[in-house]
Design an enzyme around this catalytic site. Structure first.
Site, PDB file in Angstrom:
ATOM      1  N   HIS A  20       0.858  -1.186   0.000  1.00  0.00           N
ATOM      2  CA  HIS A  20       0.000   0.000   0.000  1.00  0.00           C
ATOM      3  C   HIS A  20       0.888   1.228   0.000  1.00  0.00           C
ATOM      4  CE1 HIS A  20      -3.083   2.892   1.282  1.00  0.00           C
ATOM      5  NE2 HIS A  20      -3.977   1.994   0.935  1.00  0.00           N
TER       6      HIS A  20
ATOM      7  N   ASP B  47      -7.855  -3.835  -0.383  1.00  0.00           N
ATOM      8  CA  ASP B  47      -8.422  -3.916  -1.734  1.00  0.00           C
ATOM      9  C   ASP B  47      -8.417  -5.349  -2.254  1.00  0.00           C
ATOM     10  OD1 ASP B  47      -8.848  -1.078  -2.079  1.00  0.00           O
ATOM     11  OD2 ASP B  47      -6.674  -0.891  -2.175  1.00  0.00           O
TER      12      ASP B  47
END
Length: 431
Positions: free
Chosen positions: A308, A366
């Site tokens: 991330h 995600d």
């Protein structure tokens, strides 16, 4: 603004300038450069605003190095496992967890504002049948200002409150209607006997021809997706909402701007990109090939859904989302879905691979949210609208906070100009 007892000395040439330093509750100190141009005649240069605080806020704090995400001081994993979305909405909007009576009143208010004006149905039918749901949502949310005139005066605290409730309540209805329109099915009206997440699933998947029962495991997973995406500090779409708001724009226009920004694949499309990658891999047998490509510095391929930009450690949201993903896959199975088979095996191999462990490339929120939404039956085109639905409360909370800040002013970034210096116009016959 936080108190300051420290200052920094900036030297430009032979001249020095004292700049105040503010210390936050948690996080790094902040140098106040607001008077720098007036005193020294220079700007700062920070593309992407990676070292610039655009505001002060009490809503959300992120420490990407340590993998920390706090809403009003509460860790996200505690909220996602012990609370539910509308309680988190109350926390973000009002600063404290509600009492039982406050929560009941808030839930009743939201539940009874889920319907949209009947004439707004015509907006959906004005789009092409194959319009992306995000395009529809940008248009419809912006059009709310044409229907709800009693909540567009941003100087009135009561109108700001009404607009906030309407946006949180109606966004699931608008997202579900965008989905139904995109697949050619009739709109399904909201039901007041269902909770927030179950109501959304009902509006998306029920049809008039037969009864639809919302599975509580799926509703809980949906609620967690909403909760884990509710706010994420000063990201691109939130900053867009704040910038639009700084001009005095009405709340519906500001949130529509946030939706438009979130539509970008570098922001809200991460879980869609993850699912597209899983489809590209295609089968479990090809996973080692793609893992090898991800390790090859000369290969542009990257494993989407791992690591991330903000979190340099584990994504604190991913642990809770993984639990929901496991529950959903246990319920629905993966035997007949090759995409989900690839996802489960890719997760297993990556978590055991020293390369990914050393570089802290763990599956992020995600990755797991994409798996859940795919298993539920949502097309990838609906992933970002669901993200927008979830993030609405964060945008609304940040919008309200900004309007209540006596220091807020219209956003007007500076630039490093590299174009031509002043020059005279040349007549066309002499060019």
């Amino acid at each position: 603004m936080a108190d300051t007892a420290k200052s920094a000395k900036l030297t430009i040439g032979e001249q020095s300038y004292d700049l105040p330093i503010y210390s936050p509750t948690v996080g790094p100190d902040v140098v106040d450069i607001r008077k720098l141009y007036g005193q020294a005649g220079v700007f700062t240069y920070d593309p992407g605003f990676t070292s610039t605080a655009s505001c002060d806020s009490t809503i959300t704090f992120i420490d990407g190095d340590e993998g920390v995400l706090l809403h009003r001081g509460y860790p996200i994993d505690q909220l996602a496992s012990k609370s539910h979305y509308l309680e988190v909405c109350y926390l973000l909007m009002y600063g404290e967890l509600p009492t039982a009576a406050e929560l009941e009143d808030f839930e009743n208010t939201i539940t009874r504002h889920t319907m949209i004006h009947e004439q707004m149905h015509n907006f959906f039918r004005g789009f092409r049948r194959d319009a992306h749901p995000m395009a529809t949502m940008v248009g419809v949310v912006g059009a709310m200002s044409a229907f709800y005139h009693d909540s567009t005066d941003i100087s009135d605290p009561r109108q700001r409150e009404i607009a906030s409730h309407r946006l949180i309540a109606k966004m699931p209805t608008i997202a579900a209607m965008a989905y139904k329109y995109s697949i050619g099915q009739p709109f399904v009206y909201p039901r007041n006997d269902l909770d927030y997440a179950a109501n959304f699933l009902h509006m998306c998947f029920s049809v008039p021809a037969e009864k639809y029962e919302v599975n509580p495991i799926l509703a809980r997973a949906m609620d967690r997706i909403f909760t884990l995406h509710a706010d994420h500090e000063q990201n691109a779409s939130t900053s867009t909402v704040r910038l639009a708001s700084s001009s005095g724009a009405n709340p519906f226009a500001c949130i529509a701007a946030g939706i438009a920004c979130l539509w970008g694949p570098a922001h809200g499309g991460a879980n869609q990109a993850c699912l597209e990658m899983l489809k590209e891999i295609g089968s479990v047998e090809r996973i080692p090939e793609f893992i090898a490509r991800a390790k090859d510095k000369n290969d542009p391929f990257r494993l989407m859904g791992f690591g991330h930009r903000v979190y340099k450690n584990r994504d604190p949201r991913a642990t809770v989302m993984k639990q929901s993903a496991d529950e959903v896959l246990d319920l629905l199975g993966v035997e007949n879905n090759p995409v989900l088979q690839v996802a489960k095996e890719l997760e297993k191999q990556a978590l055991e691979d020293p390369y990914f462990i050393d570089k802290k490339l763990f599956p992020n929120v995600d990755f797991y949210s994409g798996i859940i939404l795919e298993a539920m039956g949502f097309p990838t085109s609906m992933f970002t609208p669901i993200f927008a639905l979830s993030r609405t409360v964060g945008w609304v909370s940040q919008w309200k906070e900004q309007l209540a800040d006596p220091q807020h002013k219209i956003g007007r970034p500076r630039q490093l100009y590299l174009g031509s210096a002043q020059r005279d116009y040349t007549d066309i016959e002499n060019r």
